[in-house]
Motif scaffolding. Structure first.
Motif, mmCIF file in Angstrom:
data_model
loop_
_atom_site.group_PDB
_atom_site.id
_atom_site.type_symbol
_atom_site.label_atom_id
_atom_site.label_comp_id
_atom_site.label_asym_id
_atom_site.label_seq_id
_atom_site.Cartn_x
_atom_site.Cartn_y
_atom_site.Cartn_z
ATOM 1 N N LEU A 391 26.601 -20.210 -9.080
ATOM 2 C CA LEU A 391 26.117 -21.234 -8.504
ATOM 3 C C LEU A 391 26.014 -21.253 -7.228
ATOM 4 O O LEU A 391 26.342 -20.074 -6.525
ATOM 5 N N LEU A 392 24.880 -21.161 -6.750
ATOM 6 C CA LEU A 392 23.685 -21.126 -5.389
ATOM 7 C C LEU A 392 24.245 -22.228 -4.492
ATOM 8 O O LEU A 392 23.118 -23.255 -4.555
ATOM 9 N N LEU A 393 24.743 -22.256 -2.963
ATOM 10 C CA LEU A 393 24.898 -22.601 -2.471
ATOM 11 C C LEU A 393 24.628 -22.226 -0.764
ATOM 12 O O LEU A 393 24.650 -21.228 0.060
ATOM 13 N N GLY A 394 23.336 -23.126 -0.108
ATOM 14 C CA GLY A 394 23.335 -22.392 1.595
ATOM 15 C C GLY A 394 22.273 -22.958 2.555
ATOM 16 O O GLY A 394 21.147 -23.048 0.842
ATOM 17 N N GLU A 395 21.779 -23.793 2.956
ATOM 18 C CA GLU A 395 20.939 -23.660 4.218
ATOM 19 C C GLU A 395 20.185 -22.347 3.938
ATOM 20 O O GLU A 395 21.435 -21.448 5.217
ATOM 21 N N VAL A 396 19.214 -22.251 4.830
ATOM 22 C CA VAL A 396 18.617 -20.641 4.746
ATOM 23 C C VAL A 396 17.561 -21.200 6.038
ATOM 24 O O VAL A 396 17.333 -22.377 6.659
ATOM 25 N N GLY A 397 18.110 -20.814 7.308
ATOM 26 C CA GLY A 397 17.742 -20.394 8.496
ATOM 27 C C GLY A 397 16.529 -19.598 8.921
ATOM 28 O O GLY A 397 16.643 -18.841 8.419
ATOM 29 N N LEU A 398 15.917 -19.264 10.355
ATOM 30 C CA LEU A 398 14.453 -18.354 10.076
ATOM 31 C C LEU A 398 15.339 -17.525 10.650
ATOM 32 O O LEU A 398 13.855 -16.198 10.564
ATOM 33 N N THR A 399 16.423 -17.220 10.946
ATOM 34 C CA THR A 399 16.786 -15.916 11.683
ATOM 35 C C THR A 399 16.775 -15.241 10.078
ATOM 36 O O THR A 399 18.389 -13.988 10.165
ATOM 37 N N GLY A 400 17.328 -16.108 8.581
ATOM 38 C CA GLY A 400 18.346 -15.173 7.946
ATOM 39 C C GLY A 400 19.601 -15.463 7.793
ATOM 40 O O GLY A 400 19.478 -15.294 6.868
ATOM 41 N N GLU A 401 19.762 -16.376 8.432
ATOM 42 C CA GLU A 401 21.276 -16.456 8.701
ATOM 43 C C GLU A 401 21.509 -18.264 7.232
ATOM 44 O O GLU A 401 20.643 -18.477 7.573
ATOM 45 N N VAL A 402 22.640 -18.181 7.047
ATOM 46 C CA VAL A 402 23.304 -19.319 5.557
ATOM 47 C C VAL A 402 23.800 -19.617 6.042
ATOM 48 O O VAL A 402 24.684 -19.366 6.875
ATOM 49 N N THR A 433 40.903 -24.475 -0.867
ATOM 50 C CA THR A 433 41.312 -24.284 -2.117
ATOM 51 C C THR A 433 40.322 -25.192 -2.485
ATOM 52 O O THR A 433 39.615 -26.192 -2.322
ATOM 53 N N LEU A 434 39.861 -24.839 -3.519
ATOM 54 C CA LEU A 434 37.684 -24.827 -3.812
ATOM 55 C C LEU A 434 37.994 -24.476 -5.464
ATOM 56 O O LEU A 434 38.897 -23.951 -5.840
ATOM 57 N N PRO A 435 37.476 -25.448 -6.213
ATOM 58 C CA PRO A 435 37.573 -25.402 -7.757
ATOM 59 C C PRO A 435 37.078 -24.441 -8.552
ATOM 60 O O PRO A 435 37.392 -24.178 -9.506
ATOM 61 N N MET A 436 36.276 -23.565 -7.486
ATOM 62 C CA MET A 436 36.085 -22.416 -8.592
ATOM 63 C C MET A 436 36.022 -20.918 -7.145
ATOM 64 O O MET A 436 35.814 -21.281 -6.104
ATOM 65 N N PRO A 437 36.017 -19.306 -7.977
ATOM 66 C CA PRO A 437 36.269 -18.674 -6.658
ATOM 67 C C PRO A 437 34.435 -18.881 -6.146
ATOM 68 O O PRO A 437 33.497 -18.808 -6.613
ATOM 69 N N VAL A 438 34.640 -18.052 -4.826
ATOM 70 C CA VAL A 438 33.374 -17.961 -4.280
ATOM 71 C C VAL A 438 33.085 -16.684 -3.444
ATOM 72 O O VAL A 438 34.436 -16.431 -3.125
ATOM 73 N N ARG A 439 32.279 -16.591 -2.897
ATOM 74 C CA ARG A 439 31.685 -15.591 -2.399
ATOM 75 C C ARG A 439 31.067 -16.159 -1.501
ATOM 76 O O ARG A 439 30.165 -17.092 -1.621
ATOM 77 N N GLY A 440 31.229 -15.655 0.224
ATOM 78 C CA GLY A 440 31.215 -16.686 1.082
ATOM 79 C C GLY A 440 29.687 -15.348 1.992
ATOM 80 O O GLY A 440 30.383 -14.152 2.153
ATOM 81 N N VAL A 441 28.499 -16.066 2.200
ATOM 82 C CA VAL A 441 27.902 -14.817 2.731
ATOM 83 C C VAL A 441 27.051 -15.731 4.351
ATOM 84 O O VAL A 441 27.338 -16.586 3.944
ATOM 85 N N THR A 442 26.573 -15.284 5.077
ATOM 86 C CA THR A 442 26.380 -15.691 6.780
ATOM 87 C C THR A 442 24.619 -14.943 6.778
ATOM 88 O O THR A 442 23.334 -16.048 7.260
ATOM 89 N N THR A 443 24.795 -13.202 5.607
ATOM 90 C CA THR A 443 22.399 -13.852 6.382
ATOM 91 C C THR A 443 21.915 -14.057 4.406
ATOM 92 O O THR A 443 22.814 -13.881 3.351
ATOM 93 N N VAL A 444 21.093 -13.580 4.220
ATOM 94 C CA VAL A 444 19.826 -14.071 3.123
ATOM 95 C C VAL A 444 20.487 -12.469 2.751
ATOM 96 O O VAL A 444 20.056 -12.168 1.498
ATOM 97 N N SER A 445 20.352 -11.612 3.454
ATOM 98 C CA SER A 445 20.709 -10.601 2.778
ATOM 99 C C SER A 445 21.589 -9.849 2.500
ATOM 100 O O SER A 445 22.043 -9.148 0.801
ATOM 101 N N ASP A 446 22.842 -10.248 3.003
ATOM 102 C CA ASP A 446 23.704 -10.228 2.157
ATOM 103 C C ASP A 446 24.387 -10.958 1.119
ATOM 104 O O ASP A 446 24.569 -10.559 -0.644
ATOM 105 N N ALA A 447 23.912 -11.663 0.865
ATOM 106 C CA ALA A 447 23.266 -13.164 -0.726
ATOM 107 C C ALA A 447 22.733 -11.735 -1.472
ATOM 108 O O ALA A 447 22.572 -12.003 -2.620
ATOM 109 N N LEU A 448 21.160 -11.227 -0.927
ATOM 110 C CA LEU A 448 20.521 -10.718 -2.275
ATOM 111 C C LEU A 448 21.186 -8.865 -2.440
ATOM 112 O O LEU A 448 21.332 -8.754 -3.540
ATOM 113 N N GLY A 449 22.542 -8.357 -1.492
ATOM 114 C CA GLY A 449 23.490 -7.897 -2.152
ATOM 115 C C GLY A 449 24.466 -8.038 -2.796
ATOM 116 O O GLY A 449 24.569 -7.396 -4.060
ATOM 117 N N ALA A 450 24.296 -9.020 -2.849
ATOM 118 C CA ALA A 450 25.912 -9.780 -3.859
ATOM 119 C C ALA A 450 25.017 -9.749 -5.507
ATOM 120 O O ALA A 450 25.828 -9.794 -6.233
#
Ligand code: TYD
Ligand code: MG
Length: 453
Positions: A391-402, A433-450
């Motif tokens: 599942l994907l979640l996150g607001e994206v800002g103009l500098t590419g930050e999530v 504690t969250l209902p499923m394993p998550v991976r935290g990302v800080t930028t759009v590039s992070d998410a693309l890489g993941a």
């Protein structure tokens, strides 16, 4: 000087002028020349209206009596939720929506349910004949008990019979087709809609009759008739959906008796509207496996997470200027996100046609789906599918930050129930504690890489 007996009114915004001509407000706002229509000045407020306020005085806050118990459950859970926990006695509820979306179906089903607990229910049909409504009722399996059907568009006639009929609930379908004979303007004109609304308000409050008004929506998406109608009524609900899809959403845009965060979800089926208590599963039922350009996001509608499939198709532009076509999401927001993907994610999609669609006729209207849009476009461009159970979640800002989103736990729980195994979330949401394993990302590039790296 004698007082003018006529005013000239704009039928779109309600602007009034003593002189004929076109509406200056509409011209300023849209550039359109809307002619002003002559109407006779409305009759002076009746003595009764003044009498309502004559006996009032200020009260200490703690002395104000709450009338909590005066709610009736319609029996349609999704409708009760949007109303704020049932129908309030004497309240005026406006249900707006495009023609053919299912407003009459909804109020007829509500009438059936209400007739069981708050009979008699009076259904005034001013748009269709009694036989047409009966046909719909047959189709829905609605029987007559406690439900009175009346094909009448003269509101004065309806008012005159209220003492005899003593309905607990009144339905007027629609406010644009009923009229008061003492006004000269045509049904549907601003003057008629406003006065009919005011008359129904007095009746609803004075006699404690809960009243549903059905209202049409103009092509611009506003309720036809003056804004005063929206100000006047207690509750404004919009019934929305795509004509070619079965899914319908009832959304509160104003509610004096409850939250405007709530939505009710229905499916238009052969036998009428069916409640969809778990909308999440509904939109994912036809999701293709391992297809590039398809991702799942969880959009929060009020307090309910809805899982939606976002699809993107990125192809080489066939004509000079690349096209962007967006269905079910905000066009400008998607264009902004595509620009961020190009500049911050380093994908040269500026010269590509991009199509974005929310599958099944759904709609996303919140920034929590931003990351989904970006990843869907990247996935299509790169021809690499996103793992289907992420599942994907996150607001994206103009500098590419999530950026962080709200209600993460709730959204993830809904996804876990539908078999999702993990999620990509903003780094700041990845704690606790969250209902499923998550991976935290800080930028759009992070998410693309993941996901696609
Ligand atoms: P309707 O309630 O007449 O819409 P509105 O009052 O908003 O104009 O319903 C319109 C559509 O709903 C109509 O085209 C047929 C469809 N429909 C169904 O699919 N199933 C049903 O059981 C009913 C009654 C209507
Ligand atoms: Mg109708």
């Amino acid at each position: 000087m004698p007082r003018p007996t006529s005013v000239y009114r704009c039928q779109q915004c309600g602007f009034a002028s003593p002189k004929a001509g076109t509406c200056p407000d509409c011209k300023r706002a849209t550039g359109e020349l809307v002619p002003l229509v002559e109407e006779r000045a409305a009759p002076a407020p009746s003595g009764r209206r003044r009498a309502v306020t004559a006996g009032t005085r200020p009260l200490a806050l703690e002395d104000v009596v709450m009338e909590r118990g005066d709610r009736t459950l319609t029996g349609i859970g999704e409708l009760d939720r949007v109303l704020g926990g049932g129908l309030v006695r004497g309240s005026l509820v406006l249900i707006g929506g495009d023609p053919g979306i299912g407003k009459s179906t909804l109020v007829l089903q509500a009438a059936r349910a209400l007739a069981r607990v708050a009979a008699p229910v009076l259904y005034v049909t001013a748009e269709e004949s009694a036989a047409q409504v009966k046909m719909r009722a047959d189709r829905l399996g609605v029987r007559g008990d406690g439900l009175l059907l009346w094909a009448e568009s003269d509101l004065g006639a309806v008012q005159a019979e209220l003492d005899t009929l003593k309905p607990h609930v009144l339905i007027v379908d629609s406010i644009q087709t009923v009229f008061l004979p003492e006004l000269e303007s045509a049904p549907g004109s601003v003057a008629q809609v406003r006065e009919c609304g005011a008359r129904l308000m007095t009746l609803a409050k004075g006699r404690g009759i809960a009243t549903f008004l059905v209202g049409h929506v103009t092509k611009e998406g506003a309720l036809a008739g003056p804004r005063v109608l929206e100000h006047l009524v207690d509750t404004v609900l919009y019934f929305e959906g795509e004509h070619h899809h079965a899914y319908r959403v009832l959304r509160a845009v104003k509610n004096r008796f409850g939250s405007t965060n709530e939505i009710g979800v229905f499916e238009m089926a052969a036998g009428g509207l069916v409640e969809v208590p778990n909308p999440s599963g509904f939109f994912l039922s036809e999701r293709p496996a391992d297809a590039p350009g398809s991702v799942v996001v969880s959009a929060l509608e009020g307090t309910r997470p809805m899982l939606l499939e976002l699809q993107a198709l990125v192809t080489r532009a066939s004509f000079g200027t690349p096209r962007r076509t967006v269905l079910g999401a905000d066009y400008n927001r998607v264009c902004l996100l595509l620009a961020v993907l190009e500049k911050r994610g380093g994908l040269p999609i500026g010269g590509q046609d991009v199509f974005v669609n929310v599958a099944g006729g759904g709609r996303v209207a919140e920034p929590g789906a931003d990351l989904g849009v970006v990843i869907a476009a990247a996935s299509s461009y790169l021809e690499r599918p996103v793992p289907p159970d992420v599942l994907l979640l996150g607001e994206v800002g103009l500098t590419g930050e999530v950026r962080a989103v709200n209600g993460v736990e709730m959204r993830l729980r809904a996804a876990a129930q539908l078999g999702f195994k993990s999620a990509i979330v903003p780094r700041s949401n990845a704690e606790g504690t969250l209902p499923m394993p998550v991976r935290g990302v800080t930028t759009v590039s992070d998410a693309l890489g993941a996901l696609l790296g």
